[in-house]
Design a protein around this motif. Structure first.
Motif, mmCIF file in Angstrom:
data_model
loop_
_atom_site.group_PDB
_atom_site.id
_atom_site.type_symbol
_atom_site.label_atom_id
_atom_site.label_comp_id
_atom_site.label_asym_id
_atom_site.label_seq_id
_atom_site.Cartn_x
_atom_site.Cartn_y
_atom_site.Cartn_z
ATOM 1 N N THR A 19 -3.533 -36.827 100.852
ATOM 2 C CA THR A 19 -4.572 -36.714 100.098
ATOM 3 C C THR A 19 -4.275 -35.697 98.907
ATOM 4 O O THR A 19 -4.771 -36.104 97.724
ATOM 5 C CB THR A 19 -5.988 -36.627 100.795
ATOM 6 O OG1 THR A 19 -6.090 -37.668 101.629
ATOM 7 C CG2 THR A 19 -6.819 -36.713 99.692
ATOM 8 N N LEU A 20 -3.798 -34.606 99.326
ATOM 9 C CA LEU A 20 -3.567 -33.529 98.451
ATOM 10 C C LEU A 20 -2.502 -33.826 97.606
ATOM 11 O O LEU A 20 -2.613 -33.490 96.167
ATOM 12 C CB LEU A 20 -3.302 -32.307 99.133
ATOM 13 C CG LEU A 20 -4.477 -31.512 99.923
ATOM 14 C CD1 LEU A 20 -3.977 -30.566 100.629
ATOM 15 C CD2 LEU A 20 -5.479 -31.309 98.940
ATOM 16 N N THR A 21 -1.532 -34.582 97.967
ATOM 17 C CA THR A 21 -0.270 -34.910 97.120
ATOM 18 C C THR A 21 -0.547 -35.993 95.979
ATOM 19 O O THR A 21 -0.217 -35.784 95.071
ATOM 20 C CB THR A 21 0.768 -35.571 98.095
ATOM 21 O OG1 THR A 21 1.296 -34.628 99.268
ATOM 22 C CG2 THR A 21 1.889 -36.025 97.309
ATOM 23 N N GLY A 22 -1.636 -36.931 96.401
ATOM 24 C CA GLY A 22 -1.979 -37.833 95.427
ATOM 25 C C GLY A 22 -2.745 -37.126 94.442
ATOM 26 O O GLY A 22 -2.864 -37.435 93.020
ATOM 27 N N THR A 23 -3.849 -36.252 94.670
ATOM 28 C CA THR A 23 -4.558 -35.409 93.906
ATOM 29 C C THR A 23 -3.770 -34.564 92.779
ATOM 30 O O THR A 23 -3.782 -34.431 91.595
ATOM 31 C CB THR A 23 -5.660 -34.409 94.644
ATOM 32 O OG1 THR A 23 -6.445 -35.579 95.603
ATOM 33 C CG2 THR A 23 -6.407 -33.845 93.656
ATOM 34 N N LEU A 24 -2.674 -34.152 93.505
ATOM 35 C CA LEU A 24 -1.699 -33.185 92.661
ATOM 36 C C LEU A 24 -0.933 -34.076 91.509
ATOM 37 O O LEU A 24 -0.898 -33.829 90.533
ATOM 38 C CB LEU A 24 -0.647 -32.354 93.633
ATOM 39 C CG LEU A 24 0.398 -31.807 92.833
ATOM 40 C CD1 LEU A 24 -0.373 -30.455 92.203
ATOM 41 C CD2 LEU A 24 1.361 -31.187 93.999
ATOM 42 N N CYS A 25 -0.683 -35.429 91.988
ATOM 43 C CA CYS A 25 -0.030 -36.332 91.279
ATOM 44 C C CYS A 25 -1.008 -36.438 89.933
ATOM 45 O O CYS A 25 -0.576 -36.607 88.786
ATOM 46 C CB CYS A 25 0.519 -37.385 91.770
ATOM 47 S SG CYS A 25 1.995 -36.987 92.881
ATOM 48 N N TRP A 26 -2.020 -36.874 90.467
ATOM 49 C CA TRP A 26 -3.102 -37.047 89.224
ATOM 50 C C TRP A 26 -3.250 -36.044 88.213
ATOM 51 O O TRP A 26 -3.321 -36.451 86.992
ATOM 52 C CB TRP A 26 -4.288 -37.754 89.692
ATOM 53 C CG TRP A 26 -4.242 -39.238 90.059
ATOM 54 C CD1 TRP A 26 -4.252 -39.605 91.277
ATOM 55 C CD2 TRP A 26 -4.103 -40.478 89.312
ATOM 56 N NE1 TRP A 26 -4.335 -41.243 91.333
ATOM 57 C CE2 TRP A 26 -4.177 -41.369 90.109
ATOM 58 C CE3 TRP A 26 -4.093 -40.353 87.850
ATOM 59 C CZ2 TRP A 26 -4.032 -42.798 89.442
ATOM 60 C CZ3 TRP A 26 -4.218 -41.718 87.248
ATOM 61 C CH2 TRP A 26 -4.216 -42.745 88.084
ATOM 62 N N GLY A 27 -3.349 -34.822 88.848
ATOM 63 C CA GLY A 27 -3.657 -33.761 88.145
ATOM 64 C C GLY A 27 -2.549 -33.523 87.396
ATOM 65 O O GLY A 27 -2.594 -32.957 86.113
ATOM 66 N N LEU A 28 -1.073 -33.377 87.707
ATOM 67 C CA LEU A 28 -0.067 -33.386 86.984
ATOM 68 C C LEU A 28 0.184 -34.497 85.841
ATOM 69 O O LEU A 28 0.406 -34.012 84.814
ATOM 70 C CB LEU A 28 1.208 -33.292 87.940
ATOM 71 C CG LEU A 28 2.525 -32.804 87.216
ATOM 72 C CD1 LEU A 28 2.579 -31.613 86.654
ATOM 73 C CD2 LEU A 28 3.630 -33.142 88.374
ATOM 74 N N ALA A 29 -0.099 -35.658 86.161
ATOM 75 C CA ALA A 29 -0.080 -36.683 85.122
ATOM 76 C C ALA A 29 -1.069 -36.288 83.981
ATOM 77 O O ALA A 29 -0.907 -36.437 82.818
ATOM 78 C CB ALA A 29 -0.454 -38.176 85.581
ATOM 79 N N GLY A 30 -2.234 -35.863 84.179
ATOM 80 C CA GLY A 30 -3.227 -35.499 83.264
ATOM 81 C C GLY A 30 -2.876 -34.318 82.751
ATOM 82 O O GLY A 30 -2.957 -34.321 81.264
ATOM 83 N N TRP A 31 -2.132 -33.579 83.253
ATOM 84 C CA TRP A 31 -1.827 -32.063 82.493
ATOM 85 C C TRP A 31 -0.559 -32.400 81.620
ATOM 86 O O TRP A 31 -0.460 -31.901 80.471
ATOM 87 C CB TRP A 31 -1.334 -31.164 83.700
ATOM 88 C CG TRP A 31 -0.847 -29.884 82.754
ATOM 89 C CD1 TRP A 31 -1.522 -28.868 82.145
ATOM 90 C CD2 TRP A 31 0.282 -29.083 82.959
ATOM 91 N NE1 TRP A 31 -0.859 -27.890 81.843
ATOM 92 C CE2 TRP A 31 0.490 -28.116 82.187
ATOM 93 C CE3 TRP A 31 1.457 -29.600 83.505
ATOM 94 C CZ2 TRP A 31 1.425 -27.344 82.153
ATOM 95 C CZ3 TRP A 31 2.640 -28.775 83.379
ATOM 96 C CH2 TRP A 31 2.670 -27.709 82.785
ATOM 97 N N LEU A 32 0.307 -33.489 81.887
ATOM 98 C CA LEU A 32 1.381 -33.810 81.169
ATOM 99 C C LEU A 32 0.926 -34.689 79.964
ATOM 100 O O LEU A 32 1.956 -35.148 78.854
ATOM 101 C CB LEU A 32 2.266 -34.324 82.152
ATOM 102 C CG LEU A 32 3.008 -33.426 82.951
ATOM 103 C CD1 LEU A 32 4.025 -34.225 83.805
ATOM 104 C CD2 LEU A 32 3.989 -32.591 82.118
ATOM 105 N N GLY A 33 -0.215 -35.248 79.951
ATOM 106 C CA GLY A 33 -0.644 -35.887 78.658
ATOM 107 C C GLY A 33 -0.910 -37.468 78.835
ATOM 108 O O GLY A 33 -0.779 -38.024 77.728
#
Length: 90
Positions: A19-33
């Motif tokens: 769950t934390l990995t998935g949340t991190l991926c979504w956060g990273l995608a948002g941060w990257l634009g």
């Protein structure tokens, strides 16, 4: 929650890590634009919203369908309990 209640501590930790990995991926995608990408392509954003709405509708209909089924036994089948740490993470 199901993994925590039916599995071992290792399974529960793996599920939480997934769950934390998935949340991190979504956060990273948002941060990257990804937001900028959707602003540049509003059709893609609309398609994602429609797909998400259809998915939520499907989940709701499935839940209503399950409520119509007889309750039966409340035990969890043994096939559902046997979960590997990788499966719990995924």
């Amino acid at each position: 929650v199901r993994c925590t209640l039916t599995g071992s501590r290792k399974i529960a930790i793996s599920a939480a890590a997934g769950t934390l990995t998935g949340t991190l991926c979504w956060g990273l995608a948002g941060w990257l634009g990804v937001g900028s990408l959707f602003m540049a392509a509003p059709i893609a954003y609309m398609g994602l919203k429609i797909a998400g709405g259809i998915y939520l509708l499907w989940l709701g209909l499935r839940l209503l369908w399950q409520l119509r089924q007889p309750a039966g036994d409340m035990t969890i089948p043994a096939s559902k309990v046997r979960l590997t740490p990788l499966g719990a993470w995924r």
